[in-house]
Design a protein around this motif. Structure first.
Motif, PDB file in Angstrom:
ATOM      1  N   PRO A 250      -7.876 -10.683 -23.163  1.00  0.00           N
ATOM      2  CA  PRO A 250      -6.823 -11.255 -22.321  1.00  0.00           C
ATOM      3  C   PRO A 250      -7.291 -12.615 -21.797  1.00  0.00           C
ATOM      4  O   PRO A 250      -8.408 -12.742 -21.316  1.00  0.00           O
ATOM      5  N   HIS A 251      -6.464 -13.611 -21.958  1.00  0.00           N
ATOM      6  CA  HIS A 251      -6.854 -14.961 -21.587  1.00  0.00           C
ATOM      7  C   HIS A 251      -5.716 -15.643 -20.848  1.00  0.00           C
ATOM      8  O   HIS A 251      -4.563 -15.553 -21.251  1.00  0.00           O
ATOM      9  N   MET A 252      -6.063 -16.312 -19.780  1.00  0.00           N
ATOM     10  CA  MET A 252      -5.067 -17.083 -19.056  1.00  0.00           C
ATOM     11  C   MET A 252      -5.473 -18.549 -19.142  1.00  0.00           C
ATOM     12  O   MET A 252      -6.623 -18.898 -18.905  1.00  0.00           O
ATOM     13  N   ASP A 253      -4.535 -19.375 -19.463  1.00  0.00           N
ATOM     14  CA  ASP A 253      -4.762 -20.805 -19.545  1.00  0.00           C
ATOM     15  C   ASP A 253      -5.216 -21.331 -18.182  1.00  0.00           C
ATOM     16  O   ASP A 253      -4.706 -20.911 -17.142  1.00  0.00           O
ATOM     17  N   ARG A 254      -6.182 -22.238 -18.207  1.00  0.00           N
ATOM     18  CA  ARG A 254      -6.695 -22.797 -16.952  1.00  0.00           C
ATOM     19  C   ARG A 254      -5.593 -23.478 -16.146  1.00  0.00           C
ATOM     20  O   ARG A 254      -5.566 -23.380 -14.918  1.00  0.00           O
ATOM     21  N   ALA A 255      -4.720 -24.176 -16.831  1.00  0.00           N
ATOM     22  CA  ALA A 255      -3.637 -24.862 -16.130  1.00  0.00           C
ATOM     23  C   ALA A 255      -2.719 -23.849 -15.447  1.00  0.00           C
ATOM     24  O   ALA A 255      -2.295 -24.049 -14.305  1.00  0.00           O
ATOM     25  N   GLU A 256      -2.428 -22.757 -16.139  1.00  0.00           N
ATOM     26  CA  GLU A 256      -1.583 -21.704 -15.571  1.00  0.00           C
ATOM     27  C   GLU A 256      -2.285 -21.049 -14.380  1.00  0.00           C
ATOM     28  O   GLU A 256      -1.669 -20.778 -13.352  1.00  0.00           O
ATOM     29  N   PHE A 257      -3.583 -20.815 -14.518  1.00  0.00           N
ATOM     30  CA  PHE A 257      -4.371 -20.207 -13.450  1.00  0.00           C
ATOM     31  C   PHE A 257      -4.404 -21.128 -12.227  1.00  0.00           C
ATOM     32  O   PHE A 257      -4.324 -20.672 -11.093  1.00  0.00           O
ATOM     33  N   ALA A 258      -4.497 -22.429 -12.451  1.00  0.00           N
ATOM     34  CA  ALA A 258      -4.552 -23.397 -11.354  1.00  0.00           C
ATOM     35  C   ALA A 258      -3.236 -23.454 -10.577  1.00  0.00           C
ATOM     36  O   ALA A 258      -3.230 -23.820  -9.399  1.00  0.00           O
ATOM     37  N   LYS A 259      -2.124 -23.109 -11.227  1.00  0.00           N
ATOM     38  CA  LYS A 259      -0.822 -23.137 -10.564  1.00  0.00           C
ATOM     39  C   LYS A 259      -0.649 -21.982  -9.575  1.00  0.00           C
ATOM     40  O   LYS A 259       0.222 -22.031  -8.716  1.00  0.00           O
ATOM     41  N   LEU A 260      -1.458 -20.938  -9.728  1.00  0.00           N
ATOM     42  CA  LEU A 260      -1.348 -19.786  -8.845  1.00  0.00           C
ATOM     43  C   LEU A 260      -1.876 -20.114  -7.456  1.00  0.00           C
ATOM     44  O   LEU A 260      -2.734 -20.985  -7.287  1.00  0.00           O
ATOM     45  N   THR A 261      -1.391 -19.387  -6.473  1.00  0.00           N
ATOM     46  CA  THR A 261      -1.930 -19.535  -5.120  1.00  0.00           C
ATOM     47  C   THR A 261      -3.274 -18.819  -5.065  1.00  0.00           C
ATOM     48  O   THR A 261      -3.601 -18.010  -5.945  1.00  0.00           O
ATOM     49  N   THR A 262      -4.033 -19.093  -4.054  1.00  0.00           N
ATOM     50  CA  THR A 262      -5.350 -18.463  -3.930  1.00  0.00           C
ATOM     51  C   THR A 262      -5.239 -16.938  -3.895  1.00  0.00           C
ATOM     52  O   THR A 262      -5.972 -16.259  -4.618  1.00  0.00           O
TER      53      THR A 262
ATOM     54  N   GLN B 117     -11.500  -7.489 -12.932  1.00  0.00           N
ATOM     55  CA  GLN B 117     -12.735  -6.797 -12.572  1.00  0.00           C
ATOM     56  C   GLN B 117     -12.545  -5.284 -12.659  1.00  0.00           C
ATOM     57  O   GLN B 117     -13.428  -4.563 -13.118  1.00  0.00           O
ATOM     58  N   ALA B 118     -11.392  -4.786 -12.253  1.00  0.00           N
ATOM     59  CA  ALA B 118     -11.106  -3.352 -12.335  1.00  0.00           C
ATOM     60  C   ALA B 118     -11.058  -2.899 -13.796  1.00  0.00           C
ATOM     61  O   ALA B 118     -11.556  -1.813 -14.128  1.00  0.00           O
ATOM     62  N   GLU B 119     -10.475  -3.724 -14.676  1.00  0.00           N
ATOM     63  CA  GLU B 119     -10.449  -3.392 -16.114  1.00  0.00           C
ATOM     64  C   GLU B 119     -11.865  -3.292 -16.666  1.00  0.00           C
ATOM     65  O   GLU B 119     -12.188  -2.360 -17.408  1.00  0.00           O
ATOM     66  N   ARG B 120     -12.699  -4.270 -16.326  1.00  0.00           N
ATOM     67  CA  ARG B 120     -14.083  -4.256 -16.815  1.00  0.00           C
ATOM     68  C   ARG B 120     -14.853  -3.065 -16.257  1.00  0.00           C
ATOM     69  O   ARG B 120     -15.651  -2.448 -16.954  1.00  0.00           O
ATOM     70  N   SER B 121     -14.602  -2.723 -14.997  1.00  0.00           N
ATOM     71  CA  SER B 121     -15.271  -1.564 -14.392  1.00  0.00           C
ATOM     72  C   SER B 121     -14.861  -0.270 -15.089  1.00  0.00           C
ATOM     73  O   SER B 121     -15.689   0.616 -15.308  1.00  0.00           O
ATOM     74  N   ALA B 122     -13.589  -0.166 -15.446  1.00  0.00           N
ATOM     75  CA  ALA B 122     -13.117   1.026 -16.152  1.00  0.00           C
ATOM     76  C   ALA B 122     -13.757   1.125 -17.533  1.00  0.00           C
ATOM     77  O   ALA B 122     -14.165   2.210 -17.967  1.00  0.00           O
TER      78      ALA B 122
END
Length: 184
Positions: free
Chosen positions: A104-116, A127-132
């Protein structure tokens, strides 16, 4: 980042300047073949790295699968599994198989548009996916480990001690590839 070839060129220039300013340059002329030999050596040393970076992702995944299969085959041979343990081995290798398909990959530009808070939620979900996935692999490993004799467990411990430390292959905490940090 400065390449090895650039470092050699800069070192040669600085060395030449130091010799010229000290007057030693006129007394002992530098051999003209030394810098070119060093540059040629730097080119051949840098060539494998350049090939690795340009490798097609599909080829890289295939190479990783082949490497994993070889490691597992060698481990199985060293463990000398009995016919009773074969089923547990199959379950272990299946459960510890890396996920197939693209990550699963999110574009950096798309990620930057999100709020904190949105970015934090995305990171927490990943992180929950990786932990599972880790929990699934850990459970499979523990289940398989329980089927091994004490001698086999010792062999398994020795042979798999390095498998969990993937970060060392990518440049560990001090940035050195394939090396543990120096002990103080």
């Amino acid at each position: 980042m400065i390449s090895l070839r650039q470092r050699i060129v800069w070192a040669s220039l600085l060395g030449s300047a130091a010799l010229a300013s000290s007057g030693a340059f006129a007394q002992a002329p530098a051999a003209p073949t030394a810098p070119s030999a060093a540059v040629a050596q730097a080119d051949t040393a840098a060539a494998p790295k350049a090939q690795h970076k340009r490798m097609d992702p599909a080829q890289r995944m295939e190479r990783m699968k082949e490497h994993r299969a070889k490691r597992l085959a060698a481990l199985k041979e060293k463990l000398k599994l009995s016919s009773v343990q074969e089923g547990a081995w199959s379950a272990y290798t299946t459960a510890t198989q890396p996920p197939t398909g693209p990550r699963p990959h999110m574009d950096r530009a798309e990620f930057a548009k999100l709020t904190t808070p949105q970015r934090l939620e995305r990171m927490q979900a990943r992180q929950a996916e990786r932990s599972a996935m880790f929990a699934k692999r850990a459970d499979a490993t523990k289940t398989f480990y329980a089927t091994l004799s004490p001698e086999q467990q010792k062999t398994f411990d020795t042979e798999t001690a390095h498998m969990g430390g993937h970060r060392w292959h990518r440049g560990g905490p001090d940035g050195h590839h394939g090396q543990a940090p120096a002990k103080s």
